[in-house]
Design a protein around this motif. Sequence first.
Motif, PDB file in Angstrom:
ATOM      1  N   ALA A  72       0.832  -1.209   0.000  1.00  0.00           N
ATOM      2  CA  ALA A  72       0.000   0.000   0.000  1.00  0.00           C
ATOM      3  C   ALA A  72       0.862   1.252   0.000  1.00  0.00           C
ATOM      4  CB  ALA A  72      -0.939  -0.009   1.204  1.00  0.00           C
ATOM      5  N   GLU A 106      -2.892   6.805  -8.751  1.00  0.00           N
ATOM      6  CA  GLU A 106      -4.228   7.212  -8.305  1.00  0.00           C
ATOM      7  C   GLU A 106      -5.299   6.328  -8.937  1.00  0.00           C
ATOM      8  OE1 GLU A 106      -7.094  11.202  -8.180  1.00  0.00           O
ATOM      9  OE2 GLU A 106      -5.041  11.321  -8.918  1.00  0.00           O
ATOM     10  N   ARG A 133      -5.158   2.844  -7.277  1.00  0.00           N
ATOM     11  CA  ARG A 133      -5.794   2.854  -5.955  1.00  0.00           C
ATOM     12  C   ARG A 133      -7.311   2.906  -6.086  1.00  0.00           C
ATOM     13  NH1 ARG A 133      -1.504   6.525  -4.972  1.00  0.00           N
ATOM     14  NH2 ARG A 133      -2.910   8.304  -5.218  1.00  0.00           N
ATOM     15  N   ALA A 134      -7.808   3.715  -7.012  1.00  0.00           N
ATOM     16  CA  ALA A 134      -9.254   3.854  -7.174  1.00  0.00           C
ATOM     17  C   ALA A 134      -9.885   2.552  -7.661  1.00  0.00           C
ATOM     18  CB  ALA A 134      -9.553   4.986  -8.155  1.00  0.00           C
ATOM     19  N   ALA A 156      -9.547  -0.199  -4.576  1.00  0.00           N
ATOM     20  CA  ALA A 156     -10.238   0.089  -3.316  1.00  0.00           C
ATOM     21  C   ALA A 156     -11.597  -0.606  -3.179  1.00  0.00           C
ATOM     22  CB  ALA A 156     -10.384   1.596  -3.133  1.00  0.00           C
ATOM     23  N   ALA A 207     -11.716  -2.115   3.224  1.00  0.00           N
ATOM     24  CA  ALA A 207     -11.096  -1.314   4.277  1.00  0.00           C
ATOM     25  C   ALA A 207      -9.657  -1.716   4.557  1.00  0.00           C
ATOM     26  CB  ALA A 207     -11.922  -1.415   5.560  1.00  0.00           C
ATOM     27  N   THR A 237      -7.863   0.469   1.922  1.00  0.00           N
ATOM     28  CA  THR A 237      -8.000   1.925   2.035  1.00  0.00           C
ATOM     29  C   THR A 237      -7.413   2.445   3.343  1.00  0.00           C
ATOM     30  OG1 THR A 237     -10.246   1.616   2.913  1.00  0.00           O
ATOM     31  CG2 THR A 237     -10.025   1.993   0.551  1.00  0.00           C
ATOM     32  N   ARG A 238      -7.528   1.674   4.410  1.00  0.00           N
ATOM     33  CA  ARG A 238      -6.954   2.112   5.682  1.00  0.00           C
ATOM     34  C   ARG A 238      -5.438   2.219   5.586  1.00  0.00           C
ATOM     35  NH1 ARG A 238      -5.109  -1.117   9.687  1.00  0.00           N
ATOM     36  NH2 ARG A 238      -6.164  -2.936   8.810  1.00  0.00           N
ATOM     37  N   VAL A 291      -3.605   2.573   2.753  1.00  0.00           N
ATOM     38  CA  VAL A 291      -3.226   3.626   1.822  1.00  0.00           C
ATOM     39  C   VAL A 291      -3.332   4.989   2.500  1.00  0.00           C
ATOM     40  CG1 VAL A 291      -3.911   4.830  -0.276  1.00  0.00           C
ATOM     41  CG2 VAL A 291      -3.766   2.352  -0.263  1.00  0.00           C
ATOM     42  N   GLY A 292      -4.370   5.187   3.300  1.00  0.00           N
ATOM     43  CA  GLY A 292      -4.547   6.463   3.966  1.00  0.00           C
ATOM     44  C   GLY A 292      -3.534   6.721   5.058  1.00  0.00           C
TER      45      GLY A 292
END
Length: 278
Positions: free
Chosen positions: A181, A194, A197-198, A201, A206, A209-210, A212-213
């Motif tokens: 990630a 980008e 990731r989109a 996701a 989760a 996304t968790r 990556v964030g």
Amino acid sequence: MGTPLGDFVRAKRDSIRPADLGLPDQPRRRAPGLRRTELATRAGVSVEYLTRIEQGRDRNPSIAVLNALADGLSLDTAERAHLRYLAKITGGVCAAHQRPVPPPREVRPAVLDTLRLLEPGVALVTNRLGDVLAHTSGFELLMAGSGLLDGPEPNLTRYVFLDPAARTVFADWDQVADEQAFDLWLGPSAGTAEWFRAELAPLAGAEFTRRVGRQLPPPTVPLRVNHPSGPQLRWHREVLELSGSDAQQLVVLLPADEATAAAFDRLRGAHRGQLRAV
């Protein structure tokens, strides 16, 4: 709406124990980590300005501000480089309306020649998206039966998050997931990453996304692989960044202990293979 830079600063601030920076432990803290006021004081910026950065309302902080934030957060060398990269893509990338051209899967002949010199060792050529572009017979033997190399265009990131077998193959699945990630923030291009990731996701949910964030560089630890033949194999990883704009890397896996070296020698003695470009 947040930005990569703001998300990283906030995540790093939340991850720091104030005591590690010599700050007094105050019982009224509502959450662990540094308060904005504490980071603002350490960095020499206003709380209002730090808030704008974290919330994505200021996308172009100066180099001086970035260095001050890095000092305030006590970032190491790798984290400082990541902070500068996030500032670059935060300030310079606009939303794309068309899907960018995927990074090339071709590997330069000189790189393939280098990979051949590593036979029968364990090595692969990949990029920051996780595409497996070429590999030695040793890597194929290591991942035999895992499912990673079954498709025509294997991708380690998709495998880790979408194939249930990955949680068995990688003894430290959480560590590998964090690594994959985090790598998405480093190329091959901001637009391509980008889009990747989109697309991933909604499928990965989760768990993806968790991570990556979070945007925090994971620690470097040996890779533990549960081989279908029985033994657990531990590997040190040496990563060489290759020249070019496609963010390709040569990754070499070296046995982390004598037991791994002996077990893999036995596996290698029972199989023969050759270099493969995917």
